[in-house]
Every structure is written in structure tokens, then in C-alpha cells.
Design an enzyme around this catalytic site. Structure first.
Site, PDB file in Angstrom:
ATOM      1  N   GLU A  70       0.861  -1.181   0.000  1.00 57.61           N
ATOM      2  CA  GLU A  70       0.000   0.000   0.000  1.00 57.61           C
ATOM      3  C   GLU A  70       0.891   1.224   0.000  1.00 57.61           C
ATOM      4  OE1 GLU A  70      -3.694   2.087   2.393  1.00 57.61           O
ATOM      5  OE2 GLU A  70      -2.893   0.188   3.130  1.00 57.61           O
ATOM      6  N   ASP A  81      -4.780   8.606  10.944  1.00 59.10           N
ATOM      7  CA  ASP A  81      -3.802   7.563  10.630  1.00 59.10           C
ATOM      8  C   ASP A  81      -2.939   7.155  11.812  1.00 59.10           C
ATOM      9  OD1 ASP A  81      -4.695   7.429   8.047  1.00 59.10           O
ATOM     10  OD2 ASP A  81      -3.115   8.696   7.228  1.00 59.10           O
TER      11      ASP A  81
END
Length: 103
Positions: A70, A81
Site C-alpha cells: 500500500e 492515521d
């Protein structure tokens, strides 16, 4: 590139497997499942710690057997995040990472 065919009116919606990328992702998960293991998907922030290193890290992950990688684009407000990715994004941006260079 042509658009996938639309389902008949009232029929089921198209699966995300209609795209080549989605088919590759599905194949990676199917391969891991067939091997009886979890898929390994490392996350690499482009530009962290610098542009060359982030590319080398992604390539090393592939060489080491990652099923998928990713690629994260650094941005200025990655609050959701978590601390590690917040710091990686901040460092990448401080090192002049850009959207265009990331692509």
C-alpha cells in the site's frame, strides 16, 4: 480503456472485481488464503524518509514476498492515521515530498 458493461436494469450492481487492479488484489488475498496464511501488505509513505529510500523500501518489501504494497501519499493532516503515519507524513513533507513526485 473501455468502461465495464452495465448490469441490466434491476440487476445486481457491478462488483469491484470489474477492474484489473481489483482482480490483482483479490488474487493476492486468494493466494494467501490458499496458503493458509494472512496476506502481508506493508504500508509505505512516499517520500519517507526520502524519495529514493521510500522507493527502495517498497521494492524490498516486494522482493521479500509482500503480497501487496500500500502506497501512502503524505499529506498535512493525517490525524486518523495515528502517530506513526502522522510523523512519517510530516517528515516526507518536510523533505519536499509532493503529489506529483509520489506518483
Amino acid at each position: 480503456m473501455t468502461a465495464p458493461e452495465r448490469p441490466p436494469a434491476g440487476g445486481p450492481a457491478l462488483s469491484t472485481n470489474a477492474t484489473a487492479g481489483a482482480r490483482r488484489i483479490a488474487a493476492a488475498f486468494a493466494g494467501a488464503r490458499a496458503d493458509g496464511r494472512a496476506a502481508l501488505i506493508p504500508y509505505v509513505v512516499t517520500g519517507y524518509p526520502d524519495a529514493d529510500a521510500s522507493l527502495a523500501i517498497a521494492l524490498a518489501a516486494i522482493d521479500a514476498g509482500a503480497d501487496l504494497v500500500e502506497i501512502g501519499l503524505p499529506y498535512s493532516d493525517p490525524l486518523a492515521d495515528g502517530t506513526t503515519l502522522q510523523r512519517a507524513s510530516a517528515a516526507a513533507l518536510a523533505a519536499s515530498a509532493t503529489f506529483d513526485a509520489s506518483l
